[in-house]
Design a protein around this motif. Structure first.
Motif, PDB file in Angstrom:
ATOM      1  N   MET A 106       0.975  -1.144   0.085  1.00 44.53           N
ATOM      2  CA  MET A 106       0.010  -0.062   0.086  1.00 44.53           C
ATOM      3  C   MET A 106       0.937   1.210   0.059  1.00 44.53           C
ATOM      4  O   MET A 106       1.723   1.525   0.909  1.00 44.53           O
ATOM      5  CB  MET A 106      -0.784  -0.042   1.119  1.00 44.53           C
ATOM      6  CG  MET A 106      -1.981  -1.163   1.372  1.00 44.53           C
ATOM      7  SD  MET A 106      -2.903  -0.955  -0.337  1.00 44.53           S
ATOM      8  CE  MET A 106      -3.992   0.342  -0.074  1.00 44.53           C
ATOM      9  N   VAL A 107       0.717   2.221  -0.962  1.00 45.89           N
ATOM     10  CA  VAL A 107       1.503   3.409  -0.961  1.00 45.89           C
ATOM     11  C   VAL A 107       0.648   4.685  -0.458  1.00 45.89           C
ATOM     12  O   VAL A 107       1.554   5.550  -0.264  1.00 45.89           O
ATOM     13  CB  VAL A 107       2.265   3.425  -2.407  1.00 45.89           C
ATOM     14  CG1 VAL A 107       3.070   2.356  -2.810  1.00 45.89           C
ATOM     15  CG2 VAL A 107       0.952   3.759  -3.602  1.00 45.89           C
ATOM     16  N   PHE A 108      -0.575   4.558  -0.497  1.00 49.01           N
ATOM     17  CA  PHE A 108      -1.502   5.641  -0.083  1.00 49.01           C
ATOM     18  C   PHE A 108      -2.497   5.207   0.790  1.00 49.01           C
ATOM     19  O   PHE A 108      -3.432   4.416   0.254  1.00 49.01           O
ATOM     20  CB  PHE A 108      -1.590   6.551  -1.049  1.00 49.01           C
ATOM     21  CG  PHE A 108      -2.389   7.827  -0.629  1.00 49.01           C
ATOM     22  CD1 PHE A 108      -1.609   8.887   0.106  1.00 49.01           C
ATOM     23  CD2 PHE A 108      -3.813   8.192  -0.731  1.00 49.01           C
ATOM     24  CE1 PHE A 108      -2.129  10.095   0.304  1.00 49.01           C
ATOM     25  CE2 PHE A 108      -4.143   9.199  -0.176  1.00 49.01           C
ATOM     26  CZ  PHE A 108      -3.644  10.203   0.386  1.00 49.01           C
TER      27      PHE A 108
ATOM     28  N   SER B 226       0.525  -0.645  -4.846  1.00 48.80           N
ATOM     29  CA  SER B 226       1.266  -1.330  -5.829  1.00 48.80           C
ATOM     30  C   SER B 226       1.271  -2.978  -5.713  1.00 48.80           C
ATOM     31  O   SER B 226       1.441  -3.525  -4.703  1.00 48.80           O
ATOM     32  CB  SER B 226       2.600  -0.686  -5.640  1.00 48.80           C
ATOM     33  OG  SER B 226       3.441  -1.050  -6.816  1.00 48.80           O
ATOM     34  N   VAL B 227       0.854  -3.345  -6.961  1.00 46.29           N
ATOM     35  CA  VAL B 227       0.809  -4.770  -6.927  1.00 46.29           C
ATOM     36  C   VAL B 227       1.941  -5.348  -8.136  1.00 46.29           C
ATOM     37  O   VAL B 227       1.886  -4.753  -8.947  1.00 46.29           O
ATOM     38  CB  VAL B 227      -0.642  -5.124  -7.198  1.00 46.29           C
ATOM     39  CG1 VAL B 227      -0.618  -6.770  -7.136  1.00 46.29           C
ATOM     40  CG2 VAL B 227      -1.636  -4.676  -6.582  1.00 46.29           C
ATOM     41  N   THR B 228       2.743  -6.349  -7.486  1.00 51.01           N
ATOM     42  CA  THR B 228       3.519  -6.804  -8.436  1.00 51.01           C
ATOM     43  C   THR B 228       3.478  -8.504  -8.545  1.00 51.01           C
ATOM     44  O   THR B 228       3.346  -9.095  -7.599  1.00 51.01           O
ATOM     45  CB  THR B 228       4.955  -6.765  -7.769  1.00 51.01           C
ATOM     46  OG1 THR B 228       5.200  -5.226  -7.896  1.00 51.01           O
ATOM     47  CG2 THR B 228       6.128  -7.109  -8.797  1.00 51.01           C
ATOM     48  N   PHE B 229       3.136  -9.030  -9.744  1.00 51.61           N
ATOM     49  CA  PHE B 229       2.805 -10.279 -10.116  1.00 51.61           C
ATOM     50  C   PHE B 229       4.319 -10.873 -10.646  1.00 51.61           C
ATOM     51  O   PHE B 229       4.689 -10.306 -11.656  1.00 51.61           O
ATOM     52  CB  PHE B 229       1.734 -10.304 -11.160  1.00 51.61           C
ATOM     53  CG  PHE B 229       0.520  -9.632 -10.816  1.00 51.61           C
ATOM     54  CD1 PHE B 229       0.264  -8.361 -10.860  1.00 51.61           C
ATOM     55  CD2 PHE B 229      -0.734 -10.153 -10.545  1.00 51.61           C
ATOM     56  CE1 PHE B 229      -0.854  -7.699 -10.956  1.00 51.61           C
ATOM     57  CE2 PHE B 229      -1.697  -9.442 -10.126  1.00 51.61           C
ATOM     58  CZ  PHE B 229      -2.131  -8.424 -10.400  1.00 51.61           C
ATOM     59  N   ALA B 230       4.764 -11.880 -10.304  1.00 52.05           N
ATOM     60  CA  ALA B 230       5.476 -12.851 -10.943  1.00 52.05           C
ATOM     61  C   ALA B 230       5.138 -13.494 -12.302  1.00 52.05           C
ATOM     62  O   ALA B 230       3.821 -13.221 -12.500  1.00 52.05           O
ATOM     63  CB  ALA B 230       5.896 -14.162  -9.988  1.00 52.05           C
ATOM     64  N   PRO B 231       5.718 -13.840 -13.278  1.00 54.03           N
ATOM     65  CA  PRO B 231       5.351 -14.375 -14.538  1.00 54.03           C
ATOM     66  C   PRO B 231       4.180 -15.658 -14.046  1.00 54.03           C
ATOM     67  O   PRO B 231       4.285 -16.235 -13.081  1.00 54.03           O
ATOM     68  CB  PRO B 231       6.436 -14.934 -15.101  1.00 54.03           C
ATOM     69  CG  PRO B 231       7.475 -14.057 -14.648  1.00 54.03           C
ATOM     70  CD  PRO B 231       7.299 -13.525 -13.008  1.00 54.03           C
ATOM     71  N   GLY B 232       2.984 -15.462 -14.746  1.00 52.61           N
ATOM     72  CA  GLY B 232       1.970 -16.583 -14.630  1.00 52.61           C
ATOM     73  C   GLY B 232       0.989 -16.121 -13.455  1.00 52.61           C
ATOM     74  O   GLY B 232      -0.163 -16.791 -13.186  1.00 52.61           O
TER      75      GLY B 232
ATOM     76  N   HIS C  56       1.413  -2.875 -11.286  1.00 53.19           N
ATOM     77  CA  HIS C  56       0.512  -1.696 -11.721  1.00 53.19           C
ATOM     78  C   HIS C  56       0.087  -1.231  -9.917  1.00 53.19           C
ATOM     79  O   HIS C  56       0.377  -1.801  -9.275  1.00 53.19           O
ATOM     80  CB  HIS C  56      -0.764  -2.157 -12.241  1.00 53.19           C
ATOM     81  CG  HIS C  56      -1.727  -3.083 -11.671  1.00 53.19           C
ATOM     82  ND1 HIS C  56      -2.061  -2.811 -10.473  1.00 53.19           N
ATOM     83  CD2 HIS C  56      -2.033  -4.423 -12.044  1.00 53.19           C
ATOM     84  CE1 HIS C  56      -3.070  -4.127 -10.015  1.00 53.19           C
ATOM     85  NE2 HIS C  56      -2.899  -4.748 -11.097  1.00 53.19           N
ATOM     86  N   LEU C  57      -0.148   0.387 -10.283  1.00 57.93           N
ATOM     87  CA  LEU C  57      -0.910   0.848  -9.208  1.00 57.93           C
ATOM     88  C   LEU C  57      -2.364   0.579  -9.232  1.00 57.93           C
ATOM     89  O   LEU C  57      -2.732   0.585 -10.417  1.00 57.93           O
ATOM     90  CB  LEU C  57      -0.462   2.328  -9.179  1.00 57.93           C
ATOM     91  CG  LEU C  57       0.998   2.716  -8.953  1.00 57.93           C
ATOM     92  CD1 LEU C  57       1.221   4.219  -9.539  1.00 57.93           C
ATOM     93  CD2 LEU C  57       1.633   2.788  -7.557  1.00 57.93           C
TER      94      LEU C  57
END
Lengths: 131, 131
Positions: A30-32, A44-50, A109-110
């Motif tokens: 969470m950034v805000f 901010s969500v970060t997904f590994a491949p798949g 993505h945000l």
């Protein structure tokens, strides 16, 4: 892909691994979270491949700003849309959809979310595999 | 620094050169302008080294998410804060401030702005030069 490698490509911190409503390795920072001046929290969500989230919908809607990698956004009954850095998605209220990485790339993505989220079933492996 | 060079470091498009209320070369690309579901428009602002906006305030406030480079945020009467990628600033309503690049680095941020902006005088060259 190790966390350290994922983190090198991202603008915002990886944060913590998401334990529910996702397939594969995904991380949320969470950034805000302040009450003012926006009507939405920002994560901010970060997904590994798949990795991808389950089908879900938002009671008020959500805006995605793509900050890195390559991924997909799909609304029920429509073709999946390809996304990369600089992309923007305005997700309407109560529209069933999912988003996540491509099979071969990480994706970040945000997400700006002004209301609650209703979580549904996982994205079918075969349908995802055919993208 | 040429536009092409600036653009290579940024996540979002450079957009158009800002002609008013800035010193130096700065560029604005609006990335979200829909009425729903957010209470704010979102712009990506990219500053060439040495570029900064004039002192100003926001009637409702503003949130900055730093997407690249190195810059400054300063509220009147307080020390300037150093900013880099991943940084977040919650700018309160009606607080006089400015933001921009360092002397030696480009700088890019998303700006989420739910209300109007009141523009004031330029940041003093000597004060900026002493940062």
């Amino acid at each position: 892909m190790k966390n350290e490698q994922l983190n090198k490509g991202t603008i915002f911190p990886l944060g913590n691994k998401v334990e529910k409503n996702f397939i594969g390795d995904a991380y949320l920072q969470m950034v805000f979270t302040d009450e003012q001046p926006l009507n939405a929290g920002i994560g901010s969500v970060t997904f590994a491949p798949g990795a991808r989230n389950n089908w879900h919908s938002h009671k008020v809607g959500q805006v995605l700003l793509i900050t890195g990698g390559e991924g997909w956004y799909q609304e029920e009954g429509k073709p999946a849309q390809s996304l990369k850095a600089g992309g923007v998605v305005n997700i309407p209220a109560n529209v069933k959809h999912w988003h996540g990485a491509t099979k071969d790339s990480w994706f970040a993505h945000l997400a700006m979310t002004p209301g609650e989220t209703d979580w549904l079933e996982p994205v079918d492996d075969e349908a995802y595999g055919n993208l």
